[in-house]
Scaffold this motif. Structure first.
Motif, PDB file in Angstrom:
ATOM      1  N   VAL A   6       0.848  -1.201   0.000  1.00  0.00           N
ATOM      2  CA  VAL A   6       0.000   0.000   0.000  1.00  0.00           C
ATOM      3  C   VAL A   6       0.879   1.246   0.000  1.00  0.00           C
ATOM      4  CG1 VAL A   6      -1.661   1.348   1.343  1.00  0.00           C
ATOM      5  CG2 VAL A   6      -1.978  -1.120   1.087  1.00  0.00           C
ATOM      6  N   ALA A   7       1.891   1.275   0.844  1.00  0.00           N
ATOM      7  CA  ALA A   7       2.787   2.435   0.916  1.00  0.00           C
ATOM      8  C   ALA A   7       3.498   2.671  -0.415  1.00  0.00           C
ATOM      9  CB  ALA A   7       3.804   2.238   2.036  1.00  0.00           C
ATOM     10  N   ARG A   8       3.931   1.608  -1.075  1.00  0.00           N
ATOM     11  CA  ARG A   8       4.585   1.749  -2.378  1.00  0.00           C
ATOM     12  C   ARG A   8       3.629   2.297  -3.433  1.00  0.00           C
ATOM     13  NH1 ARG A   8       6.630  -3.830  -3.108  1.00  0.00           N
ATOM     14  NH2 ARG A   8       7.605  -4.074  -1.108  1.00  0.00           N
ATOM     15  N   LYS A   9       2.417   1.757  -3.452  1.00  0.00           N
ATOM     16  CA  LYS A   9       1.426   2.220  -4.426  1.00  0.00           C
ATOM     17  C   LYS A   9       1.082   3.691  -4.210  1.00  0.00           C
ATOM     18  CE  LYS A   9      -0.824  -2.208  -5.360  1.00  0.00           C
ATOM     19  NZ  LYS A   9      -2.094  -2.960  -5.301  1.00  0.00           N
ATOM     20  N   VAL A  10       0.879   4.077  -2.955  1.00  0.00           N
ATOM     21  CA  VAL A  10       0.554   5.470  -2.645  1.00  0.00           C
ATOM     22  C   VAL A  10       1.736   6.369  -2.981  1.00  0.00           C
ATOM     23  CG1 VAL A  10      -0.019   7.090  -0.788  1.00  0.00           C
ATOM     24  CG2 VAL A  10      -1.189   4.886  -0.918  1.00  0.00           C
ATOM     25  N   ALA A  11       2.949   5.935  -2.676  1.00  0.00           N
ATOM     26  CA  ALA A  11       4.140   6.746  -2.975  1.00  0.00           C
ATOM     27  C   ALA A  11       4.292   6.975  -4.473  1.00  0.00           C
ATOM     28  CB  ALA A  11       5.388   6.074  -2.398  1.00  0.00           C
ATOM     29  N   VAL A  12       4.096   5.950  -5.276  1.00  0.00           N
ATOM     30  CA  VAL A  12       4.201   6.105  -6.735  1.00  0.00           C
ATOM     31  C   VAL A  12       3.092   7.021  -7.243  1.00  0.00           C
ATOM     32  CG1 VAL A  12       3.966   4.884  -8.942  1.00  0.00           C
ATOM     33  CG2 VAL A  12       5.413   3.939  -7.141  1.00  0.00           C
ATOM     34  N   ASP A  13       1.883   6.817  -6.748  1.00  0.00           N
ATOM     35  CA  ASP A  13       0.760   7.638  -7.196  1.00  0.00           C
ATOM     36  C   ASP A  13       0.941   9.100  -6.806  1.00  0.00           C
ATOM     37  OD1 ASP A  13      -1.706   8.193  -8.383  1.00  0.00           O
ATOM     38  OD2 ASP A  13      -2.800   7.822  -6.524  1.00  0.00           O
ATOM     39  N   MET A  14       1.288   9.350  -5.558  1.00  0.00           N
ATOM     40  CA  MET A  14       1.392  10.725  -5.063  1.00  0.00           C
ATOM     41  C   MET A  14       2.720  11.391  -5.424  1.00  0.00           C
ATOM     42  SD  MET A  14      -1.442  11.490  -3.578  1.00  0.00           S
ATOM     43  CE  MET A  14      -2.259  10.564  -4.855  1.00  0.00           C
ATOM     44  N   GLY A  15       3.773  10.615  -5.629  1.00  0.00           N
ATOM     45  CA  GLY A  15       5.075  11.192  -5.929  1.00  0.00           C
ATOM     46  C   GLY A  15       5.388  11.319  -7.406  1.00  0.00           C
ATOM     47  N   CYS A  22      -1.041  13.452 -14.040  1.00  0.00           N
ATOM     48  CA  CYS A  22      -2.480  13.741 -13.946  1.00  0.00           C
ATOM     49  C   CYS A  22      -2.794  15.226 -13.804  1.00  0.00           C
ATOM     50  CB  CYS A  22      -3.090  12.973 -12.778  1.00  0.00           C
ATOM     51  SG  CYS A  22      -3.065  11.193 -13.013  1.00  0.00           S
ATOM     52  N   ILE A  23      -2.196  15.882 -12.837  1.00  0.00           N
ATOM     53  CA  ILE A  23      -2.524  17.292 -12.595  1.00  0.00           C
ATOM     54  C   ILE A  23      -2.058  18.176 -13.761  1.00  0.00           C
ATOM     55  CG2 ILE A  23      -2.324  19.237 -11.016  1.00  0.00           C
ATOM     56  CD1 ILE A  23      -1.959  17.195  -8.740  1.00  0.00           C
ATOM     57  N   PRO A  24      -0.825  18.021 -14.263  1.00  0.00           N
ATOM     58  CA  PRO A  24      -0.457  18.841 -15.426  1.00  0.00           C
ATOM     59  C   PRO A  24      -1.368  18.607 -16.638  1.00  0.00           C
ATOM     60  CG  PRO A  24       1.500  17.860 -14.475  1.00  0.00           C
ATOM     61  CD  PRO A  24       0.320  17.242 -13.795  1.00  0.00           C
ATOM     62  N   THR A  25      -1.789  17.371 -16.842  1.00  0.00           N
ATOM     63  CA  THR A  25      -2.704  17.079 -17.951  1.00  0.00           C
ATOM     64  C   THR A  25      -4.023  17.824 -17.772  1.00  0.00           C
ATOM     65  OG1 THR A  25      -1.694  14.912 -18.285  1.00  0.00           O
ATOM     66  CG2 THR A  25      -3.905  15.239 -19.194  1.00  0.00           C
ATOM     67  N   ALA A  26      -4.532  17.847 -16.550  1.00  0.00           N
ATOM     68  CA  ALA A  26      -5.772  18.584 -16.277  1.00  0.00           C
ATOM     69  C   ALA A  26      -5.583  20.075 -16.558  1.00  0.00           C
ATOM     70  CB  ALA A  26      -6.214  18.355 -14.837  1.00  0.00           C
ATOM     71  N   TYR A  27      -4.452  20.622 -16.175  1.00  0.00           N
ATOM     72  CA  TYR A  27      -4.172  22.041 -16.440  1.00  0.00           C
ATOM     73  C   TYR A  27      -4.067  22.313 -17.936  1.00  0.00           C
ATOM     74  CZ  TYR A  27      -3.491  23.972 -11.779  1.00  0.00           C
ATOM     75  OH  TYR A  27      -3.700  24.449 -10.508  1.00  0.00           O
ATOM     76  N   ILE A  28      -3.452  21.424 -18.678  1.00  0.00           N
ATOM     77  CA  ILE A  28      -3.308  21.604 -20.128  1.00  0.00           C
ATOM     78  C   ILE A  28      -4.672  21.550 -20.810  1.00  0.00           C
ATOM     79  CG2 ILE A  28      -2.387  20.539 -22.227  1.00  0.00           C
ATOM     80  CD1 ILE A  28       0.045  19.691 -20.406  1.00  0.00           C
ATOM     81  N   ILE A  29      -5.489  20.568 -20.449  1.00  0.00           N
ATOM     82  CA  ILE A  29      -6.826  20.452 -21.045  1.00  0.00           C
ATOM     83  C   ILE A  29      -7.671  21.676 -20.702  1.00  0.00           C
ATOM     84  CG2 ILE A  29      -8.990  19.146 -20.978  1.00  0.00           C
ATOM     85  CD1 ILE A  29      -7.197  16.606 -20.641  1.00  0.00           C
ATOM     86  N   SER A  41      -0.468  27.120 -19.966  1.00  0.00           N
ATOM     87  CA  SER A  41      -1.100  26.135 -19.077  1.00  0.00           C
ATOM     88  C   SER A  41      -0.088  25.538 -18.113  1.00  0.00           C
ATOM     89  CB  SER A  41      -1.762  25.036 -19.900  1.00  0.00           C
ATOM     90  OG  SER A  41      -2.758  25.576 -20.725  1.00  0.00           O
ATOM     91  N   LEU A  42       1.079  25.167 -18.631  1.00  0.00           N
ATOM     92  CA  LEU A  42       2.118  24.632 -17.747  1.00  0.00           C
ATOM     93  C   LEU A  42       2.632  25.693 -16.782  1.00  0.00           C
ATOM     94  CD1 LEU A  42       4.256  22.206 -19.921  1.00  0.00           C
ATOM     95  CD2 LEU A  42       2.589  21.667 -18.162  1.00  0.00           C
ATOM     96  N   ALA A  43       2.714  26.938 -17.234  1.00  0.00           N
ATOM     97  CA  ALA A  43       3.129  28.030 -16.346  1.00  0.00           C
ATOM     98  C   ALA A  43       2.123  28.212 -15.217  1.00  0.00           C
ATOM     99  CB  ALA A  43       3.295  29.320 -17.134  1.00  0.00           C
ATOM    100  N   ASN A  44       0.833  28.088 -15.527  1.00  0.00           N
ATOM    101  CA  ASN A  44      -0.195  28.171 -14.480  1.00  0.00           C
ATOM    102  C   ASN A  44      -0.037  27.034 -13.476  1.00  0.00           C
ATOM    103  OD1 ASN A  44      -1.342  30.445 -15.606  1.00  0.00           O
ATOM    104  ND2 ASN A  44      -2.912  29.304 -16.721  1.00  0.00           N
ATOM    105  N   TYR A  45       0.265  25.843 -13.974  1.00  0.00           N
ATOM    106  CA  TYR A  45       0.478  24.694 -13.090  1.00  0.00           C
ATOM    107  C   TYR A  45       1.675  24.938 -12.171  1.00  0.00           C
ATOM    108  CZ  TYR A  45       2.061  20.122 -11.546  1.00  0.00           C
ATOM    109  OH  TYR A  45       2.502  19.080 -10.782  1.00  0.00           O
TER     110      TYR A  45
END
Length: 95
Positions: A6-15, A22-29, A41-45
């Motif tokens: 669980v810790a490994r999965k969360v670390a990969v997902d959050m790190g 995910c977040i940069p893609t949302a900003y670009i879209i 868009s990337l500058a805003n991110y």
């Protein structure tokens, strides 16, 4: 699932996945939808990460959610569970 996995999965997902994909893609879209260029868009991110603590705010919500997701929620309900959490998060953020 054991806590080490669980810790490994969360670390990969959050790190890696959330802050770099995910977040940069949302900003670009979103940027394309409102007429911004890719660079704007990337500058805003980057601005939100540096000046508004975007990644830390994301972690404050999704580290616990993903710990629950990967440790308790059965695999076939994980997408639905995260969508359920996101539904209420959008309600909170829009009010």
């Amino acid at each position: 699932t054991d806590m080490r996995t669980v810790a490994r999965k969360v670390a990969v997902d959050m790190g890696f996945i959330s802050p770099l994909i995910c977040i940069p893609t949302a900003y670009i879209i979103k940027g394309f939808l409102i007429g911004n260029t890719f660079v704007q868009s990337l500058a805003n991110y980057v601005d939100d990460v540096v000046n508004k603590g975007l990644v830390f705010k994301n972690w404050s919500i999704f580290v616990p959610v993903q710990c629950i997701t990967f440790s308790i929620i059965p695999e076939h309900f994980r997408v639905s569970f995260v969508a359920f959490i996101l539904f209420f998060l959008m309600i909170i953020l829009s009010s």
